[in-house]
Design a protein around this motif. Structure first.
Motif, PDB file in Angstrom:
ATOM      1  N   VAL A 134      14.456   9.298   6.388  1.00 17.02           N
ATOM      2  CA  VAL A 134      14.853   8.504   5.213  1.00 17.02           C
ATOM      3  C   VAL A 134      14.228   7.115   5.280  1.00 17.02           C
ATOM      4  CG1 VAL A 134      16.810   7.411   4.064  1.00 17.02           C
ATOM      5  CG2 VAL A 134      16.996   9.772   4.847  1.00 17.02           C
ATOM      6  N   LEU A 135      14.173   6.544   6.480  1.00 15.40           N
ATOM      7  CA  LEU A 135      13.566   5.228   6.653  1.00 15.40           C
ATOM      8  C   LEU A 135      12.064   5.293   6.368  1.00 15.40           C
ATOM      9  CD1 LEU A 135      13.837   2.290   7.526  1.00 15.40           C
ATOM     10  CD2 LEU A 135      13.568   3.026   9.894  1.00 15.40           C
ATOM     11  N   ALA A 136      11.409   6.352   6.830  1.00 10.29           N
ATOM     12  CA  ALA A 136       9.971   6.519   6.567  1.00 10.29           C
ATOM     13  C   ALA A 136       9.706   6.590   5.065  1.00 10.29           C
ATOM     14  CB  ALA A 136       9.452   7.768   7.265  1.00 10.29           C
ATOM     15  N   ARG A 137      10.561   7.325   4.345  1.00  7.36           N
ATOM     16  CA  ARG A 137      10.371   7.425   2.887  1.00  7.36           C
ATOM     17  C   ARG A 137      10.586   6.091   2.204  1.00  7.36           C
ATOM     18  NH1 ARG A 137      12.776  12.573   3.718  1.00  7.36           N
ATOM     19  NH2 ARG A 137      14.867  11.797   3.255  1.00  7.36           N
ATOM     20  N   SER A 138      11.540   5.318   2.717  1.00  8.46           N
ATOM     21  CA  SER A 138      11.798   4.002   2.131  1.00  8.46           C
ATOM     22  C   SER A 138      10.605   3.075   2.334  1.00  8.46           C
ATOM     23  CB  SER A 138      13.057   3.397   2.773  1.00  8.46           C
ATOM     24  OG  SER A 138      13.266   2.080   2.320  1.00  8.46           O
ATOM     25  N   ILE A 139      10.026   3.085   3.537  1.00  5.23           N
ATOM     26  CA  ILE A 139       8.844   2.263   3.818  1.00  5.23           C
ATOM     27  C   ILE A 139       7.679   2.709   2.948  1.00  5.23           C
ATOM     28  CG2 ILE A 139       7.157   1.644   5.590  1.00  5.23           C
ATOM     29  CD1 ILE A 139       9.446   2.022   7.656  1.00  5.23           C
ATOM     30  N   LYS A 140       7.520   4.014   2.800  1.00  2.75           N
ATOM     31  CA  LYS A 140       6.451   4.546   1.962  1.00  2.75           C
ATOM     32  C   LYS A 140       6.592   4.066   0.521  1.00  2.75           C
ATOM     33  CE  LYS A 140       5.130   9.018  -0.077  1.00  2.75           C
ATOM     34  NZ  LYS A 140       3.670   8.859  -0.225  1.00  2.75           N
ATOM     35  N   ALA A 141       7.808   4.120  -0.019  1.00  3.42           N
ATOM     36  CA  ALA A 141       8.038   3.675  -1.394  1.00  3.42           C
ATOM     37  C   ALA A 141       7.715   2.193  -1.555  1.00  3.42           C
ATOM     38  CB  ALA A 141       9.486   3.953  -1.796  1.00  3.42           C
ATOM     39  N   ASP A 142       8.073   1.404  -0.542  1.00 10.81           N
ATOM     40  CA  ASP A 142       7.799  -0.032  -0.584  1.00 10.81           C
ATOM     41  C   ASP A 142       6.297  -0.293  -0.586  1.00 10.81           C
ATOM     42  OD1 ASP A 142       8.550  -2.827  -0.453  1.00 10.81           O
ATOM     43  OD2 ASP A 142       7.909  -2.798   1.619  1.00 10.81           O
ATOM     44  N   LEU A 143       5.560   0.413   0.276  1.00 15.38           N
ATOM     45  CA  LEU A 143       4.110   0.221   0.344  1.00 15.38           C
ATOM     46  C   LEU A 143       3.411   0.739  -0.910  1.00 15.38           C
ATOM     47  CD1 LEU A 143       3.439   1.163   4.081  1.00 15.38           C
ATOM     48  CD2 LEU A 143       3.272  -1.095   3.041  1.00 15.38           C
ATOM     49  N   GLU A 144       3.902   1.840  -1.460  1.00 16.77           N
ATOM     50  CA  GLU A 144       3.321   2.367  -2.704  1.00 16.77           C
ATOM     51  C   GLU A 144       3.373   1.309  -3.805  1.00 16.77           C
ATOM     52  OE1 GLU A 144       1.797   5.098  -3.408  1.00 16.77           O
ATOM     53  OE2 GLU A 144       2.432   6.705  -2.065  1.00 16.77           O
ATOM     54  N   ALA A 145       4.488   0.586  -3.845  1.00 17.46           N
ATOM     55  CA  ALA A 145       4.647  -0.436  -4.883  1.00 17.46           C
ATOM     56  C   ALA A 145       3.781  -1.660  -4.620  1.00 17.46           C
ATOM     57  CB  ALA A 145       6.118  -0.848  -4.977  1.00 17.46           C
ATOM     58  N   ARG A 146       3.556  -1.969  -3.347  1.00 16.66           N
ATOM     59  CA  ARG A 146       2.845  -3.203  -3.000  1.00 16.66           C
ATOM     60  C   ARG A 146       1.333  -3.047  -3.001  1.00 16.66           C
ATOM     61  NH1 ARG A 146       5.364  -5.199   2.502  1.00 16.66           N
ATOM     62  NH2 ARG A 146       3.677  -6.708   2.276  1.00 16.66           N
ATOM     63  N   LEU A 147       0.819  -1.845  -2.715  1.00 18.20           N
ATOM     64  CA  LEU A 147      -0.629  -1.650  -2.620  1.00 18.20           C
ATOM     65  C   LEU A 147      -1.183  -1.233  -3.977  1.00 18.20           C
ATOM     66  CD1 LEU A 147      -0.896   0.205   0.810  1.00 18.20           C
ATOM     67  CD2 LEU A 147      -1.215  -2.222   0.329  1.00 18.20           C
ATOM     68  N   PRO A 148      -2.073  -2.018  -4.566  1.00 16.49           N
ATOM     69  CA  PRO A 148      -2.587  -1.693  -5.900  1.00 16.49           C
ATOM     70  C   PRO A 148      -3.379  -0.386  -5.906  1.00 16.49           C
ATOM     71  CG  PRO A 148      -3.856  -3.479  -4.910  1.00 16.49           C
ATOM     72  CD  PRO A 148      -2.683  -3.237  -4.014  1.00 16.49           C
ATOM     73  N   ALA A 149      -3.324   0.300  -7.025  1.00 14.30           N
ATOM     74  CA  ALA A 149      -4.037   1.572  -7.149  1.00 14.30           C
ATOM     75  C   ALA A 149      -5.545   1.385  -7.014  1.00 14.30           C
ATOM     76  CB  ALA A 149      -3.695   2.221  -8.491  1.00 14.30           C
ATOM     77  N   THR A 150      -6.046   0.180  -7.315  1.00 12.08           N
ATOM     78  CA  THR A 150      -7.488  -0.083  -7.247  1.00 12.08           C
ATOM     79  C   THR A 150      -7.999  -0.263  -5.817  1.00 12.08           C
ATOM     80  OG1 THR A 150      -7.044  -2.446  -7.510  1.00 12.08           O
ATOM     81  CG2 THR A 150      -7.515  -1.181  -9.509  1.00 12.08           C
ATOM     82  N   LEU A 151      -7.083  -0.318  -4.851  1.00 13.28           N
ATOM     83  CA  LEU A 151      -7.487  -0.562  -3.467  1.00 13.28           C
ATOM     84  C   LEU A 151      -8.469   0.487  -2.970  1.00 13.28           C
ATOM     85  CD1 LEU A 151      -6.865  -2.494  -1.084  1.00 13.28           C
ATOM     86  CD2 LEU A 151      -5.155  -0.845  -0.336  1.00 13.28           C
ATOM     87  N   GLY A 152      -8.221   1.748  -3.307  1.00 13.70           N
ATOM     88  CA  GLY A 152      -9.108   2.816  -2.870  1.00 13.70           C
ATOM     89  C   GLY A 152     -10.508   2.687  -3.445  1.00 13.70           C
ATOM     90  N   ARG A 153     -10.607   2.284  -4.714  1.00 12.05           N
ATOM     91  CA  ARG A 153     -11.920   2.120  -5.338  1.00 12.05           C
ATOM     92  C   ARG A 153     -12.714   1.022  -4.640  1.00 12.05           C
ATOM     93  NH1 ARG A 153     -10.903   1.246 -11.566  1.00 12.05           N
ATOM     94  NH2 ARG A 153     -13.194   1.376 -11.666  1.00 12.05           N
ATOM     95  N   LEU A 154     -12.058  -0.091  -4.351  1.00 11.96           N
ATOM     96  CA  LEU A 154     -12.747  -1.176  -3.648  1.00 11.96           C
ATOM     97  C   LEU A 154     -13.202  -0.727  -2.266  1.00 11.96           C
ATOM     98  CD1 LEU A 154     -10.534  -4.283  -4.512  1.00 11.96           C
ATOM     99  CD2 LEU A 154     -12.865  -3.832  -5.298  1.00 11.96           C
ATOM    100  N   ALA A 155     -12.353   0.024  -1.573  1.00  8.22           N
ATOM    101  CA  ALA A 155     -12.705   0.486  -0.231  1.00  8.22           C
ATOM    102  C   ALA A 155     -13.897   1.440  -0.261  1.00  8.22           C
ATOM    103  CB  ALA A 155     -11.499   1.166   0.418  1.00  8.22           C
ATOM    104  N   ARG A 156     -13.946   2.322  -1.263  1.00 10.68           N
ATOM    105  CA  ARG A 156     -15.089   3.254  -1.372  1.00 10.68           C
ATOM    106  C   ARG A 156     -16.386   2.490  -1.633  1.00 10.68           C
ATOM    107  NH1 ARG A 156     -11.270   6.473  -3.941  1.00 10.68           N
ATOM    108  NH2 ARG A 156     -11.900   5.758  -6.013  1.00 10.68           N
ATOM    109  N   ILE A 157     -16.320   1.504  -2.531  1.00  9.77           N
ATOM    110  CA  ILE A 157     -17.515   0.708  -2.829  1.00  9.77           C
ATOM    111  C   ILE A 157     -17.936  -0.077  -1.590  1.00  9.77           C
ATOM    112  CG2 ILE A 157     -18.447  -1.160  -4.253  1.00  9.77           C
ATOM    113  CD1 ILE A 157     -16.408  -0.258  -6.434  1.00  9.77           C
TER     114      ILE A 157
END
Length: 464
Positions: free
Chosen positions: A134-157
């Protein structure tokens, strides 16, 4: 740490799963994000698995797993939701040399699948070794909200541009380039003009850093606080994250040192009163040497660097070497200690001032205005007072201090092994000897722990 976190290369490698129900579906939704060759063995697969097979996303074998089926597999998942069948299939996979995971069976699994935040190619894995899903899922939800969806595109470029950036020298200039890209120029360019603009921004940024001289060395004098990493200031965390070299004293806890960059050089320049130690001149030389080489140096001191930290001597050495510096204050041991006993250093009607004293200085036990300190209601936080306890006790009593004046000793303030010893001036040295205090300790003269003070007031009311 029973499970060591790694990222396993699965591109083009076999991943085998046995099972066709809900447990299998949950694993496959995650595995299908990889570039592995997925094979599923299930006599009665769920419709979703049949659809994925029809789309060519996995290979479906409509039969139970047999010996040899996992011979070329990197990973195997037993997801039959049947204890006997999971044991049978996992035994086959182990014999064939595959790493085995049995769904909902941590003890018999060779690896576990963490909760994952997917910003491909940036992946954040969160594991609790099965202790707190349950704690792992809570941390995951927090990080999902904090990390922008565009992060992956920048990393690939950025990944495609890494070869070009090799023209920059290894070290700080290259790290500064990437920090500038990911946190400043990249997001701005992606918002303004998409990936084409990002590529243009990378070229412009590279030209800027190619023509820039290496960054000059700098020293940050940083307070590490009393020991609890959660009491470290945000500014201190940023300084540690940017440091090439961290020169720390013995009061800085391992948990705080863990927050430094993995590539940073850690230097223990700790001193201990009346014991072997690096001289102040050696510490000054160490700080200036690294900064003169262009390093970003953090001089990390327990508590606050402005309190009994020889800060002025180190600043003078840095200035004499022509090196820039700044101070990041920390929570003092005095503040943490009185907080730990539920008290404040000053109180209306009791004392309008509080003293911060040292038990010994360069000449030995330190002398103070004992007559003033011996007055009723005075409060003092005494650093480095363990070995000087008998001296302090004698001086105060000699100058008229009441023998029953409360003294509280706080060892390892704010840390998990914190210990509070409530005593009186009359019993101070004896109680310290009996308690065998070995960790860093601060003496609070004139204050009881809050609970003890409440009990004393209660007793007085009963006597009245």
């Amino acid at each position: 740490m029973k499970h060591f976190p790694i990222f396993l290369a699965v591109e083009g490698r076999g991943i085998v799963l046995s099972g066709g129900g809900d447990a299998a579906l949950a694993k496959l939704r995650l595995l299908l994000k990889t570039e592995g060759r997925i094979t599923v063995f299930a006599a009665s697969p769920a419709p979703e698995i049949e659809n994925w097979a029809a789309e060519g996303r996995l290979t479906l074998k409509r039969r139970p797993l047999a010996p040899g089926d996992t011979r070329d597999a990197a990973l195997f998942y037993a997801a039959d939701e049947d204890e006997a069948e999971d044991a049978r299939t996992s035994a086959i996979a182990r014999t064939d040399g595959a790493l085995v995971n049995i769904v909902d069976n941590l003890e018999d699994s060779q690896f576990i699948t963490p909760a994952i935040v997917d910003r491909d190619p940036v992946t954040v894995a969160i594991g609790t070794e099965g202790a707190a899903p349950v704690l792992a899922r809570s941390i995951k939800a927090d990080l999902e909200a904090r990390l922008p969806a565009t992060l992956g595109r920048l990393a690939r470029i950025g990944k495609a541009f890494r070869k070009a950036v090799e023209v920059l020298p290894m070290g700080r200039r290259r790290r500064d380039f990437w920090a500038d890209f990911y946190f400043n120029e990249g997001p701005r360019a992606l918002e303004d003009g998409g990936e084409v603009q990002v590529n243009n921004a990378l070229q412009t940024l590279l030209s800027k850093y190619e023509n820039a001289s290496d960054r000059e060395g700098h020293v940050a004098f940083v307070g590490a606080g009393p020991g609890d990493p959660e009491l470290l200031t945000l500014k201190a965390r940023k300084a540690l994250d940017a440091a090439d070299v961290v020169i720390h004293d013995r009061l800085v806890t391992p948990e705080i040192l863990e927050l430094a960059r993995r590539e940073a050089v850690l230097v223990n320049a700790g001193k201990e009163g009346f014991g072997p130690a690096m001289t102040q001149e050696e510490i000054n030389a160490l700080i200036t040497h690294h900064a003169a080489q262009g390093a970003q140096v953090v001089r990390l001191k327990g508590g606050d660097p402005t309190v009994f930290g020889r800060l002025d001597e180190e600043i003078e050495a840095v200035e004499a070497a022509g090196i820039t510096w700044h101070i990041v204050p920390g929570i003092t041991a005095a503040s943490a200690s009185v907080a730990s006993i539920g008290q404040s250093l000053t109180q209306r009607g009791r004392n309008a001032s509080a003293r911060i004293l040292t038990g010994h200085d360069m000449k030995g036990f330190a002398d103070h205005d004992w007559q003033a300190l011996a007055r009723p209601g005075e409060v003092a936080a005494i650093y480095m007072g363990k070995r000087a306890a008998r001296f302090i006790q004698g001086r105060l009593i000699m100058h008229g201090a009441a023998r029953g004046t409360p003294v509280t000793v706080i060892e390892n303030a704010s840390r998990p092994d914190q210990r509070v010893i409530g005593t009186s001036l009359d019993q101070l040295s004896q109680d310290l000897d009996a308690a065998k205090v070995t960790g860093p300790a601060l003496l609070v003269y004139g204050l009881n722990p809050r609970a003890a003070q409440a009990q004393i007031l209660h007793n007085k009311q009963e006597l009245a």
